[in-house]
Design an enzyme around this catalytic site. Sequence first.
Site, PDB file in Angstrom:
ATOM      1  N   SER A 101     -13.779  21.358   0.172  1.00 25.05           N
ATOM      2  CA  SER A 101     -13.433  20.005  -0.266  1.00 25.05           C
ATOM      3  C   SER A 101     -14.612  19.076  -0.016  1.00 25.05           C
ATOM      4  O   SER A 101     -15.395  19.290   0.921  1.00 25.05           O
ATOM      5  CB  SER A 101     -12.227  19.497   0.526  1.00 25.05           C
ATOM      6  OG  SER A 101     -12.039  18.112   0.291  1.00 25.05           O
ATOM      7  N   TYR A 146      -8.170  18.021   8.601  1.00 23.47           N
ATOM      8  CA  TYR A 146      -8.376  18.732   7.326  1.00 23.47           C
ATOM      9  C   TYR A 146      -9.868  18.810   7.002  1.00 23.47           C
ATOM     10  O   TYR A 146     -10.395  19.875   6.636  1.00 23.47           O
ATOM     11  CB  TYR A 146      -7.604  17.985   6.239  1.00 23.47           C
ATOM     12  CG  TYR A 146      -7.848  18.435   4.816  1.00 23.47           C
ATOM     13  CD1 TYR A 146      -7.152  19.521   4.277  1.00 23.47           C
ATOM     14  CD2 TYR A 146      -8.759  17.757   3.997  1.00 23.47           C
ATOM     15  CE1 TYR A 146      -7.369  19.911   2.960  1.00 23.47           C
ATOM     16  CE2 TYR A 146      -8.972  18.144   2.687  1.00 23.47           C
ATOM     17  CZ  TYR A 146      -8.279  19.217   2.165  1.00 23.47           C
ATOM     18  OH  TYR A 146      -8.494  19.604   0.864  1.00 23.47           O
TER      19      TYR A 146
END
Length: 243
Positions: A138, A152
């Site tokens: 990501s 995350y």
Amino acid sequence: MKKVAIITGASRGIGAATAFTLSKKGYHVCINYLKNEKLAKALCTSINTSGGVAITHKADVSEEAEVQSMFNKVNAEFGTVTHLVNNVGVLFTKTAFSEISAERFTTILTINVLSAFLCSKAFVKQVQYDGAIVNVSSVASRTGAPFEYVDYAASKGAMDTLTTGMSLELASQNIRVNSVRPGFIATDIHADGGEPDRVNRLSSQIPMGRGGNTQEVADAIAWLLSDEASYVTGSFIDIAGGR
Ligand code: NAP
């Protein structure tokens, strides 16, 4: 050569688009899922009725025994798994980093990173030479996702390091390991973070002025897995509209 791919977390979102795209390119695909059996089976039917070859397999890919059973099943049904997409990733409700519990932090790292490590290990054990892995990371690995999901983001940073290390270690076996780093992509993951409309809200912060779609990520994954990318390893493609 027969191309066999496992896509982890393929019941919906980026994983589902990737499974469908790879099937269109002639791969035999295994659609891994955990909870969404209905969606996974529907995708499988849609692939098989449109000329592709797919199976589903329920497994928690952060559990080593379940990963091994998945590879055993795919080996038995399709033969050697030649391509792997480590797509599973979760996030929890947006919160300041100081409010994140140790339990939540550990869970995120386990689901997002340990899963990729375990699947890659099982993959390499059975293919040994000539294969390709794509890790779905990501943009958060670069931004750190402050005030939202630093746990995350940290898991994606770890995944990037895993990609680099594995790519160097496996290069001499002609097993290529690359990564895509999506930005804001319209999927249900944002509802899990408590904001289903997140991509639209943040579109003004994206240089291209819009969020991405799952097909745009799937196409990059498919390219990295393909022979067209035969000299590409240890690379990262940001699919983030310039973000
Ligand atoms: P999503 O729609 O929430 O899909 C996640 C998938 O992972 C689901 O199929 C889910 O299966 C599966 N899953 C979760 N835990 C699992 C486990 N332990 N074992 C097996 N499967 C499991 O997510 P997405 O947006 O498509 O994201 C896919 C990847 O892209 C993730 O790694 C995410 O971090 C990354 N990413 C997404 C965005 C974005 O904006 N969407 C941005 C950057 C990176 P069930 O539904 O069956 O439980």
